[in-house]
Design an enzyme around this catalytic site. Structure first.
Site, PDB file in Angstrom:
ATOM      1  N   SER A 255     -26.865 109.716 -47.718  1.00 42.95           N
ATOM      2  CA  SER A 255     -26.872 111.185 -47.589  1.00 42.95           C
ATOM      3  C   SER A 255     -26.103 111.561 -46.436  1.00 42.95           C
ATOM      4  CB  SER A 255     -28.706 111.351 -47.415  1.00 42.95           C
ATOM      5  OG  SER A 255     -28.736 112.821 -47.375  1.00 42.95           O
TER       6      SER A 255
ATOM      7  N   ASP B  52     -30.265 111.810 -54.551  1.00 47.76           N
ATOM      8  CA  ASP B  52     -29.832 111.258 -53.086  1.00 47.76           C
ATOM      9  C   ASP B  52     -30.332 109.809 -52.899  1.00 47.76           C
ATOM     10  OD1 ASP B  52     -31.016 110.621 -50.290  1.00 47.76           O
ATOM     11  OD2 ASP B  52     -30.301 112.832 -49.701  1.00 47.76           O
TER      12      ASP B  52
END
Length: 282
Positions: free
Chosen positions: A38, A159
């Protein structure tokens, strides 16, 4: 002896990581491989291109702009961070990413995304910082509910924090002798179940494997933190953490707050530098 660095995500808490990494770059601290998830991937990749200050620079430049990161962007497109602007226009045109240095740097850089069909982590080695690599970074940063999954070669990814919030296992499985972790939460932090989970169950119902991961995400994350803590206590791992909660918004428009969190990272980087250098010695 192989050295590996793990970079946790955390949205704008990643400015702490950016500050630490800038201090490490200024002092020529390098690693054989880095793995980011991320914000850890989106901000950390600048270490491979050796662009000190770039993360702070473009975040200050575009802070508060609705076409960069905003709830307006989310309502309009379903992506909190504008997909094309953040992951392509900025690095390709407005604050150019140094691809030449990136490719010349022997340090490997891996990012983690979550396979939307299986819920399992997928590790991608960035090679040229071209379009596909940038899409992998976007996928690693596409938080379910706050962003759409990213399509890459016929597969969809969310993610990496869904399946591997702190990709420490990557270093363990690949037998790195020296393991360094940068988190964006203080030592005492442990995650609680998201209050958004009931909503996520509705929004993400077509991704049952992702929902299964989200249901145990807090427990899984905390188990990794406990493992890191044990290894740190045994002298096997070096951990760099914020000294206290950073308390910065997921979308932050206040430039003073952006600088504050970055500077916390710089100060912590300077503080841990002698110990880190000693730890990395053969």
């Amino acid at each position: 002896m192989a050295s590996g660095l793990v970079l946790e995500g955390g949205a704008m808490r990643g400015l702490f990581t950016a500050g630490v990494l800038d201090v490490l770059m200024e002092n020529n601290v390098t690693f054989d491989a880095t793995v980011g998830v991320s914000a850890g991937a989106a901000f950390g990749v600048n270490m491979k291109s050796k662009q000190i200050g770039r993360v702070l620079r473009y975040n200050l430049r575009f802070a508060g702009k609705p076409y960069y990161a905003s709830w307006k962007s989310w309502r309009r497109s379903g992506n909190l961070y504008a997909e094309n602007f953040c992951f392509h226009i900025i690095p390709e045109k407005l604050d150019v990413f140094d691809k030449k240095t990136f490719m010349a740097n022997p340090m490997e850089f891996w990012c983690v995304a979550t396979d939307a069909a299986t819920g399992e982590p997928v590790y991608h080695k960035l090679r040229d910082a071209g379009y596909v690599d940038l899409e992998w970074i976007r996928a690693s940063s596409s938080i379910p509910f706050f962003a759409h999954p990213v399509a890459i070669k016929g597969h969809y990814y969310f993610d990496g924090g869904v399946s591997d919030s702190v990709p420490y296992d990557f270093l363990v499985k690949n037998n790195f002798d020296k393991k360094v972790v940068i988190t964006t939460q203080p030592k005492e932090y442990r995650k609680k179940q998201s209050k958004l989970f009931p909503i996520e169950k509705v929004i993400l119902r077509e991704y049952p494997a992702v929902l299964k991961k989200l249901a145990t995400r807090a427990e899984d994350y905390n188990a990794v933190l406990d493992e890191i803590q044990r290894d740190e206590d045994n002298g096997e791992t070096f951990v760099i953490r914020p000294p206290y909660p950073l308390n910065i918004g997921t979308v932050e428009s206040d430039k003073d707050e952006i600088k504050r969190v970055y500077e916390v990272g710089c100060e912590e980087g300077k503080k841990i530098l002698p110990g880190l250098v000693e730890y990395l010695k053969d």
